[in-house]
Scaffold this motif. Structure first.
Motif, short mmCIF file in Angstrom:
data_model
loop_
_atom_site.label_atom_id
_atom_site.label_comp_id
_atom_site.label_asym_id
_atom_site.label_seq_id
_atom_site.Cartn_x
_atom_site.Cartn_y
_atom_site.Cartn_z
N MET B 1 0.85 -1.21 0.00
CA MET B 1 0.00 0.00 0.00
C MET B 1 0.88 1.25 0.00
SD MET B 1 -1.31 -0.10 4.01
CE MET B 1 -0.77 -1.77 4.43
N GLY B 29 9.67 2.00 3.72
CA GLY B 29 8.91 1.17 2.78
C GLY B 29 9.82 0.69 1.66
N ARG B 30 9.27 -0.19 0.82
CA ARG B 30 10.04 -0.66 -0.34
C ARG B 30 9.91 0.41 -1.44
NH1 ARG B 30 8.69 -3.48 -4.71
NH2 ARG B 30 6.54 -3.68 -4.01
N GLU B 38 6.36 1.62 -1.00
CA GLU B 38 5.25 0.68 -0.80
C GLU B 38 5.34 0.13 0.64
OE1 GLU B 38 3.07 0.02 -3.26
OE2 GLU B 38 2.02 -1.61 -2.24
N TYR B 39 4.22 0.12 1.33
CA TYR B 39 4.19 -0.38 2.71
C TYR B 39 3.33 -1.64 2.79
CZ TYR B 39 6.15 4.19 3.45
OH TYR B 39 6.96 5.29 3.38
N ASP B 40 3.55 -2.46 3.86
CA ASP B 40 2.76 -3.70 3.98
C ASP B 40 2.14 -3.83 5.38
OD1 ASP B 40 4.85 -4.39 5.64
OD2 ASP B 40 5.86 -5.62 4.13
N GLU B 41 1.57 -5.01 5.63
CA GLU B 41 0.87 -5.25 6.90
C GLU B 41 1.81 -5.13 8.10
OE1 GLU B 41 -2.49 -5.62 7.15
OE2 GLU B 41 -2.55 -5.35 4.97
N ASP B 42 3.09 -5.48 7.92
CA ASP B 42 4.06 -5.34 9.01
C ASP B 42 4.20 -3.87 9.42
OD1 ASP B 42 4.51 -8.02 8.95
OD2 ASP B 42 6.45 -7.93 7.93
N HIS B 43 4.17 -2.98 8.42
CA HIS B 43 4.26 -1.56 8.73
C HIS B 43 3.04 -1.10 9.53
CE1 HIS B 43 7.22 -1.48 5.39
NE2 HIS B 43 7.77 -0.55 6.13
#
Lengths: 214, 214
Positions: B1, B29-30, B38-43
């Protein structure tokens, strides 16, 4: 006893005792002559409670005076007298009822009270600061993504009820009615840090039992 | 996201997220191109914990960074990792060992641990902040004239151990190791207000049951 002995036995300086007397937090002693007053065990006990409120509970002087007025109001029954004293303590503000998580928290708290048959707490819920604090705390948890629902709260609520039974059993070991109410107020302020520390210690014990020290 | 969605889903403003990124409280983020990450659920999960620490626990940023470093240290076993994370939180100062009430409190706390067979907590007691907090709290109670001894603490310690079992059972429902440690840290900070409110609510219920409302 004289002021010096009251100070010695309570560990509160004479200057502080005089300040509490001026602020009406402590009843005047019995005047034995123009310069000397005599104090008794009731003064000593009240002094402890004042210190608990002000030094440990960090309650403002005006609030402490209000709490003590309820403690001393013999026209009230014990539940109301105690409730009024505790409710005079600083409380969390009313959570915003239009907030979705607050409404959800309210519903889950209602479920807990219903399932445990806490009919008294339910009938007090619209005015109780404890109820309001719980709704606010659960709404915060939910907002942060921790789904605290009735299912999760129930075992904790059962444990806290057993703690409350111990609290009131302890209060009932006190001899006079005034002492009972005073002890209950002091307990509400002073026992929490000890309970919280016991909880953390128990978490350490249980964590080490399950996962060892590696 | 993207950052905007991370903000939307977490309820944390993009400015605050950028601040947490700069302060190293949140991993970058990546990078998908020079201006977009881009960020994910861990973030998202980590963001919750950061908010719990800073907004609810009122932990300073530097302390939060230290807590998170322990949470992320996969070289440690779970008890130590969790302990190190919790112990990095602000703690009470070491009580004065030459004080009579502190020594008495220490003795009573030792008695509780011995009688309950809390051998792990006993072996950690010289370094554990929970042990230190408990000794300090009991010493305060004793100084104010409330004789908190092992006898009085035992039923509460048993209840708190049962609460700790529920805590760790809940932590174990999380799927990854990182999530387990994060949940345990968040629980230590966030559950206390809810437990305290549950305790007060139970006291109201029990008081009304015993004494009615008159």
């Amino acid at each position: 006893m004289r002021l010096a002995e009251l100070s010695e036995r309570s560990g509160v300086s004479t200057a502080t005792i005089k300040y509490y007397l001026r602020e009406g937090l402590l009843a005047p002693g019995r005047q034995v002559n123009t310069t000397t007053a005599e104090y008794d065990e009731d003064h000593l006990r009240r002094l402890r409670l004042v210190r608990a409120l002000i030094q440990v509970g960090r309650v403002p002087v005006a609030t402490a005076r209000e709490v003590l007025a309820h403690v001393d109001d013999e026209s009230l029954g014990r539940t109301i007298r105690l409730g009024a004293a505790l409710w005079a303590l600083p409380q969390v503000p009313e959570p915003d009822g239009s907030d979705e998580e607050v409404r959800a928290a309210h519903h889950e708290v209602d479920q807990v009270m219903e399932r445990l048959g806490w009919s008294n707490a339910r009938s007090l819920s619209s005015i109780s600061p404890a109820h309001r604090s719980l709704v606010a705390a659960v709404a915060t948890l939910r907002r942060l993504g921790y789904a605290w629902d009735a299912e999760l709260m129930l075992p904790y609520a059962r444990l806290m009820h057993r703690a409350a039974v111990h609290d009131l059993d302890f209060v009932e070991t006190r001899s006079s009615e005034a002492e009972k109410v005073e002890t209950a107020v002091a307990a509400a302020i002073l026992f929490e840090p000890a309970l919280r520390a016991l909880h953390r210690l128990a978490q350490e014990e249980e964590s080490a039992r399950r996962y060892g020290f590696e």
